[in-house]
Design an enzyme around this catalytic site. Structure first.
Site, PDB file in Angstrom:
ATOM      1  N   HIS A 135     -14.886  34.195-124.550  1.00  0.00           N
ATOM      2  CA  HIS A 135     -15.648  35.507-125.456  1.00  0.00           C
ATOM      3  C   HIS A 135     -15.521  35.752-126.961  1.00  0.00           C
ATOM      4  O   HIS A 135     -16.415  36.091-128.147  1.00  0.00           O
ATOM      5  CB  HIS A 135     -15.779  36.875-124.657  1.00  0.00           C
TER       6      HIS A 135
ATOM      7  N   ASP B 276     -18.415  29.314-116.000  1.00  0.00           N
ATOM      8  CA  ASP B 276     -18.113  31.109-116.033  1.00  0.00           C
ATOM      9  C   ASP B 276     -18.861  31.778-115.960  1.00  0.00           C
ATOM     10  O   ASP B 276     -20.116  31.874-117.047  1.00  0.00           O
ATOM     11  CB  ASP B 276     -17.198  31.456-117.303  1.00  0.00           C
TER      12      ASP B 276
ATOM     13  N   HIS C 129     -20.349  34.394-117.216  1.00  0.00           N
ATOM     14  CA  HIS C 129     -20.558  35.164-118.558  1.00  0.00           C
ATOM     15  C   HIS C 129     -21.038  34.028-119.226  1.00  0.00           C
ATOM     16  O   HIS C 129     -19.764  33.095-120.000  1.00  0.00           O
ATOM     17  CB  HIS C 129     -18.982  36.058-118.673  1.00  0.00           C
TER      18      HIS C 129
ATOM     19  N   ASP D 106     -15.802  33.631-111.551  1.00  0.00           N
ATOM     20  CA  ASP D 106     -16.063  35.072-111.278  1.00  0.00           C
ATOM     21  C   ASP D 106     -17.976  34.449-111.413  1.00  0.00           C
ATOM     22  O   ASP D 106     -18.562  35.492-110.645  1.00  0.00           O
ATOM     23  CB  ASP D 106     -16.558  35.445-112.423  1.00  0.00           C
TER      24      ASP D 106
END
Length: 309
Positions: free
Chosen positions: A125, A162, A164, A246
């Site tokens: 991120h 991931d 996200h 995740d």
């Protein structure tokens, strides 16, 4: 040819508030999982502290300096609601970059077939000039740029599974056709980026949005139809995985229902492309994964695949 496992105890000294999902126990779970007998053949190296010049491959020096100065001498400092620094954060983040860079060095030099760099905090991120989403420096992005700068790699593919979206990696390579960024992720979900229409100025971004409740079939279809063909056609000199776990069904921060076997399958498919296109050269960098049991199961499956198991 061997598989490397790269980590460092400094990753445990990045402290977050009680109840924060990105906690030191994540790294302990990974380390315990890889102490089992099937992983005795791993070559284990400690992550060095990255130089500021390496970090500046993807983050402007002034921004890097701001992050270094923000690290507290005691207590905790919040950069935003999610992203918190403790006295150990700067070293942990620098060693996270250093571990990814070392993995690239060893793999590109032919001293290892592939490598798994497991550090925290995660990185995908982190944008060029913004730390966010638990992330400070973008390890996968810096590793890709280091492969180009130090080892002459012309094309690097980063595959991010991931749950996200890796807005930071997308931001860094938006205008750079020498790096392919391909991501599967849940939408709608933090950070709100990752629409399929986001393709980069060089058509080098591939975003596949999964819907809440999707599971193995949707994930594998996304890889088979969208991700793997683009990676294959890109003919990379190195494959980097942003390996967040995740999207596992047990994870508390999302609603994708993958099993650990899905990560093993995706690892094997990317290894097959790496074998055909770039001498097997592949580096994996730990990103998310917040349920400790799911992280343990997923890590062991991922690394077993890297080792050829």
């Amino acid at each position: 040819m061997t598989t490397l496992f790269i980590t460092h105890p400094a990753g445990l000294r990045h402290v977050t508030p009680d109840g924060h999902p990105e906690r030191p126990d994540r790294l302990r779970a990974v380390e315990r999982a890889l102490e089992a007998e099937p992983f005795a053949g791993l070559v284990r190296l400690e992550a060095p502290e990255a130089s500021l010049e390496r970090i500046a491959l993807c983050h402007p020096p002034a921004h890097v300096e701001r992050i270094l100065k923000a690290g507290p001498q005691e207590g905790l400092v919040a950069l935003d609601a999610d992203t918190v620094m403790s006295p150990g954060t700067v070293e942990a983040a620098r060693r996270g970059v250093g571990g990814a860079v070392l993995a690239v060095d060893e793999v590109m030099a032919g001293r290892a077939r592939n490598a798994f760099a497991a550090m925290r905090p995660p990185g995908h991120h982190a944008e060029r000039e913004r730390a966010m989403g638990f992330c400070f420096f973008n390890q996968a992005a810096i590793a890709a740029r280091h492969a180009q700068q130090a080892h002459g790699a012309q094309r690097v593919a980063i595959v991010d599974w991931d749950v996200h979206h890796g807005n930071g990696t997308q931001d860094i390579f938006w205008d750079d056709g020498s790096v392919l960024y391909a991501s599967t992720h849940e939408m709608p979900l933090y950070p709100g980026t990752g629409e399929p229409s986001e393709r980069g100025t060089q058509d080098n971004i591939v975003n596949v949005a999964l819907s809440p409740g999707d599971g193995s079939d949707a994930f594998r279809e996304a890889f088979d139809l969208a991700i793997l063909p683009r990676v294959e056609a890109f003919r990379p000199d190195l494959v980097i995985i942003s390996a967040g776990f995740d999207a596992h069904w047990r994870d508390p921060l999302a609603d994708i229902n993958l099993r650990e076997a899905d990560f093993g399958w995706a690892t094997q498919r990317l290894m097959e492309i790496a074998d055909r296109r770039c001498g097997g050269r592949l580096v994996s960098v730990l990103e998310g994964g917040y349920d400790l049991q799911a992280l343990t199961l997923s890590t062991t499956t991922h690394v077993a695949a890297l080792m050829g198991g």
